[in-house]
Write an enzyme that holds these catalytic residues in place. Structure first.
Site, PDB file in Angstrom:
ATOM      1  N   LYS A  38       9.964   5.691  14.618  1.00  9.01           N
ATOM      2  CA  LYS A  38       8.624   5.247  15.025  1.00  9.01           C
ATOM      3  C   LYS A  38       8.140   4.104  14.129  1.00  9.01           C
ATOM      4  CE  LYS A  38       6.560   8.869  12.199  1.00  9.01           C
ATOM      5  NZ  LYS A  38       6.115  10.277  12.184  1.00  9.01           N
ATOM      6  N   TYR A 264      -9.022 -15.576  -6.883  1.00 12.48           N
ATOM      7  CA  TYR A 264     -10.410 -15.319  -6.483  1.00 12.48           C
ATOM      8  C   TYR A 264     -11.159 -14.483  -7.508  1.00 12.48           C
ATOM      9  CZ  TYR A 264      -9.335 -16.902  -1.718  1.00 12.48           C
ATOM     10  OH  TYR A 264      -8.993 -17.634  -0.627  1.00 12.48           O
TER      11      TYR A 264
END
Ligand SMILES: *Cc1c(COP(=O)(O)O)cnc(C)c1O
Length: 371
Positions: A38, A264
């Site tokens: 999956k 940042y």
């Protein structure tokens, strides 16, 4: 498609094949494997692994949704494929028929829909029945399952091909795991006493398979172990190798003085003169921002820290004293020289599990199959 940005994932088919074989040997000849692929094989590119799983000893595959199954069919995979998720809306059973998928059924309502469709198409259609023994997710109780089996166990239009349940804490809680197994085995005994034959009984995920041999029944459902990133100790007879490596290259280098802010928010400021490399991989590729001040990558086989915040498309790494060149290989996950960083390391830095790390490597990172 060729890629231009030097950031990629390598998938080792050899490691995957060897993991399937190792588990197959461990569980022995009376048990089979449903390989769980999956979420694009936990980010490992299911299309490159599906047929390999079968060739190396798995009997069928499991995916989460009809979409995932169709994509495997379109990649050329032709063998058995179980949809682990519930089918809803029920009209979706038509896609199940069209692509020859095995659905999971967990209610009377849902099997009635399947039955009607099977009768229309004049084809006895297999399904697996899902039991909830303590996961609290999709599945009926053992008591409702007995009634269900009385009603549909020998149906002419639908075929009860498997019955399964799922462990909630096989890696953490022995007592609860054994409790779940006991509930499930009670149902197994009930079915064995009936004349219903050729039913797969399955319960064990990777941790169940490895830690609880008594939970093997006649089929196991390993996922994470196939990718070699399970977080439980292994018995000596099982060897599992990491399948995925995640790499990039330095695209920019600079030497900066002490006191230079990086990234940042200027949360990191250099203490000394430093050499800093920019690497084109960021949170949009799956590097968790939550690893701030913890995460490392490999450069020249050494663990080197990511400086400051992870940005959308880049990270900056301290390479002071390493004498690197532009184009230097950087390893986020995998081996380089004597260094090794695993998905489990990232999970620890990010406060999550290895599954989330590998599933989080985004679609924009190309997957390359290596032998
Ligand atoms: C994901 C999943 C598995 C595999 O679990 P692992 O912990 O990765 O081995 C097995 N069964 C079901 C129903 C699942 O959803």
């Amino acid at each position: 498609m060729p890629f231009f940005r030097p950031t990629w994932v390598e998938i080792s088919q050899e490691a995957f094949a060897s993991n399937v074989r190792s588990l197959k040997k461990f569980i022995g000849p009376s048990c089979q494997i449903l390989a769980v692929l999956k979420a694009d094989a936990y980010g490992h590119h299911a299309a490159s692994l599906a047929s390999l799983a079968i060739k190396n000893g798995a009997s069928l595959l499991g995916v989460s949704s009809i979409e995932e199954a169709i994509s495997l069919r379109e990649s050329g995979y032709k063998d058995s494929l179980l949809i682990l998720g519930g089918i809803y809306p029920f009209e979706n059973f038509s896609a199940v028929f069209e692509y020859d998928l095995i659905p999971t059924v967990a209610s009377r309502e849902s099997v009635l829909f399947l039955k009607k469709m099977a009768e229309e198409k004049k084809r006895r259609y297999p399904f697996h029945l899902k039991i909830d023994t303590g996961m609290g997710r999709i599945g009926m109780t053992v008591e409702s399952a007995k009634k269900f089996i009385d009603e549909f166990g020998k149906d002419e239009a639908v075929q009860l091909a498997g019955i399964y349940s799922h462990f909630a804490s096989a890696g953490e809680d022995v007592e609860f795991t054994l409790h779940q197994l006991e509930l499930f085995k009670d149902l197994e005994k009930y079915v064995m006493k009936s004349e219903i034959k050729n039913v797969f009984f399955h319960m064990a995920n990777s941790a169940g398979t490895i830690l609880f041999p008594q939970s093997h029944l006649n089929l196991v459902r390993p996922g994470v172990a196939l990718y070699g990133i399970q977080n439980i100790p292994l018995p000596r007879s099982v060897e599992l190798k990491p399948v995925l490596s995640w790499k990039s290259k330095a695209i920019f280098l600079k030497r900066v003085p002490a006191g230079t802010p990086i990234s940042y928010g200027r949360s990191f400021v250099t203490k000394n003169e430093s050499e800093i490399m920019t690497v084109p991989v960021g949170y949009a590729d799956g590097i968790p921002r939550s690893t701030l001040n913890k995460a490392m990558v490999l450069v020249k086989g050494e663990r080197r820290p990511i400086l400051g915040r992870v940005t959308m498309d880049h990270i900056m790494v301290d390479v002071t004293g390493l004498n690197v060149s532009i184009g230097e290989e950087v390893v986020m996950i995998g081996r380089q020289g004597n260094g090794f960083i695993s998905a489990l390391d990232w999970a620890q830095w990010a406060g999550t599990i290895s599954y989330e790390i590998v599933c989080g490597i985004s679609k924009r990172v190309p997957r390359m199959v290596v032998a």
